[in-house]
Write an enzyme that holds these catalytic residues in place. Sequence first.
Site, PDB file in Angstrom:
ATOM      1  N   HIS A 115       0.836  -1.199   0.000  1.00  0.00           N
ATOM      2  CA  HIS A 115       0.000   0.000   0.000  1.00  0.00           C
ATOM      3  C   HIS A 115       0.870   1.248   0.000  1.00  0.00           C
ATOM      4  O   HIS A 115       2.042   1.198   0.364  1.00  0.00           O
ATOM      5  CB  HIS A 115      -0.930   0.016   1.211  1.00  0.00           C
ATOM      6  CG  HIS A 115      -0.215  -0.008   2.525  1.00  0.00           C
ATOM      7  ND1 HIS A 115       0.278  -1.172   3.076  1.00  0.00           N
ATOM      8  CD2 HIS A 115       0.112   0.972   3.413  1.00  0.00           C
ATOM      9  CE1 HIS A 115       0.858  -0.914   4.236  1.00  0.00           C
ATOM     10  NE2 HIS A 115       0.779   0.379   4.458  1.00  0.00           N
ATOM     11  N   CYS A 166       1.960   3.670  11.952  1.00  0.00           N
ATOM     12  CA  CYS A 166       2.914   3.157  10.975  1.00  0.00           C
ATOM     13  C   CYS A 166       3.244   4.278   9.994  1.00  0.00           C
ATOM     14  O   CYS A 166       2.582   5.319   9.998  1.00  0.00           O
ATOM     15  CB  CYS A 166       2.353   1.935  10.251  1.00  0.00           C
ATOM     16  SG  CYS A 166       0.948   2.274   9.168  1.00  0.00           S
TER      17      CYS A 166
END
Length: 698
Positions: free
Chosen positions: A65, A210
């Site tokens: 992603h 993250c």
Amino acid sequence: MSEMITADLVDLDLSADTKEAAARALAERMVAQGRVTDLDGFLADVAAREAQMPTGLDGGIGIPHCRSAYVTEPSLAFGRSAEGVDFGAPDGPADLIFLIAAPAGADDAHLTILSSLARQLMNAEFTSALRSVGDAESAAALIRGDEAPVASASEDSVASASEDVASTSEDSVATSAAASADAATDSTAPAPDGDGGSDSPFRIVAVTSCPTGIAHTYMAAESLENAGREAGVDLVVETQGSAGFTRLDPAVIAAADAVIFAHDVPVRDKDRFAGKPTVDVGVKAGINRPAELISEVRGKAERGEVTGGATPTPVERGGEEGEGYGSMLRKWLMSGVSYMVPFVAAGGLLIALGFAIGGYEIKSAPSVMQHFVWTQTDSWAALMFQIGGVAFGFLVPVLAGYIAYGMADRPGLVPGFVGGMIASTINAGFLGGLAAGLIAGGVVLAIQKVKIPKAVRGIMPVVVIPLISTAIVGFLMFVVIGKPIASAQKGMTDWLNGLSGSNAILLGALLGLMMCFDLGGPVNKVAYTFATAGIAVSNPSDSAMKIMAAVMAAGMVPPLAMALATTVRGKLFTETERENGKAAWVLGASFISEGAIPFAAADPLRVIPSSMVGGAITGALSMSFGATLRAPHGGIFVVPLIGNPFLYLIAIAVGMCVTAALVVVLKGMRKPVAGGTAPGAPEDIAAPAADTKQPVAA
């Protein structure tokens, strides 16, 4: 709002055998639907994200992603592989692969839906249904949540997120937080021994984050919440994701017995959680072993181990449990170096400017406190030199202090700084600073493991730990190891001063290789620290200044070479790389090696070896030309401070041309495979060890 996944974005017979091929196959479906405008540019962004941390998860899931300027709308593509594709998960290949694409400026509503999908992936029933679904339309409907809804442990389904953005993961945090706050007001404060009292469950607050803030953040939150329910603890998570975050209620934090940080970027407002037992790990640990983290933090609470304040990120400190000692040691040392570099840059440049304006005799000038004439250049030169000298005086204490900080949090600062200052006092130099920092961190960690009475827990971080650890470190540095280290430091200095001829050239080549190996990573930092240590004195030797010149020259080569290559053979590069090449001219000229990282991430097998060859040549030439440098940074902007500047620039130009030529030749030899791998496409992406050099945060 258009659907984020349709049947056209589903491939139930994905035949790719590598993660790069899988990402390309799914991305091509997005391009065909007009959701991605530049295939190679988008894949380069996916590769850059993958280089930060593998996206494989336990349970056979891969979630490549990224955010990208080439994405027109938030999109999902799903592939199911019969053979499995390796995305770096500990338990093996992934058979369920989600390519998540978010525009660079995606709004909160879209990111909420993506985060809800990430939470759904932690639900075994959801993933089982995806493995058995028979057609693409049903798979897309299942992922959207509008066909055969699967019972989910998640508090938000993808469908509910699509229908009502208010039911975001952040809102669920707020709801859970309010419930915990009510419980906190109805009960007494949790017992200091960490059991939470007989009438209330053990309370944990957690933070997950993250680098992209789309997937891992919310998957870690879901995994921790599920494990908390199974363990019978009250666990509330603050997800600091791309869609923003809702801060936990201060009452919830105050009532908590312990804290878990599962993150790969710094936790925002971390001081809110100070003074509580804390487990600090990477975000993947929160996904893969949440029950262990809960057990570990409960054990810390029972022993009365608390943190005194904000702790460094897992990148700066020891990392996850089970990590090798060598890897932890590297991270501790890099923590100290990262905080030291700004002092090196500021002090070194000021000293170099003082020399440039007032000549080398300026080091004998009287203190500007006694003599300063506003209209005399020598006075200004002396001022710069003396300010730079004071800044340099902090180098060893800062190095030692923040090595200890990386190991033991804030309690390590005092013994670390004191040990570093002792190293400076006894002329033990950087070797003494390294030893003092490691000893200080180790002593503090040892003290924190001792079970202490409840009555003195409150004064441990403020009085007891600093007092005992500083006394121990001071004794060891003054009486036991200080003198041997000082002798070793003197021996290394004498060796550097004696370098000449072929030995000096070989050293220059070695340092050039190191500077270009990982482009700002640990190996690059070792070479840079070695060079700056030599000039971090008021009167550095000629050999030390030659080493500094060679290191800076080699570090400039990779980005300049990539800029040159994209200029002379642009057809071999993607549009994104050509744009990065324009910026690389400035970055390389400024001695920012990280300017080559986008190229290395997309094509490491060609870019990194080529850069190392050019860097080694430049380092060797710089040493053979006798170029010297008193400033630790600055690139071409400190050319007036360089000895033999013309030959120095020739050394850089030669290395730049060699690297650019090698990259062009190697890329030109690559043959497109059937199916259209265009020149410059990231067909063999790997993760270079990139650790952003401190002056330039990526």
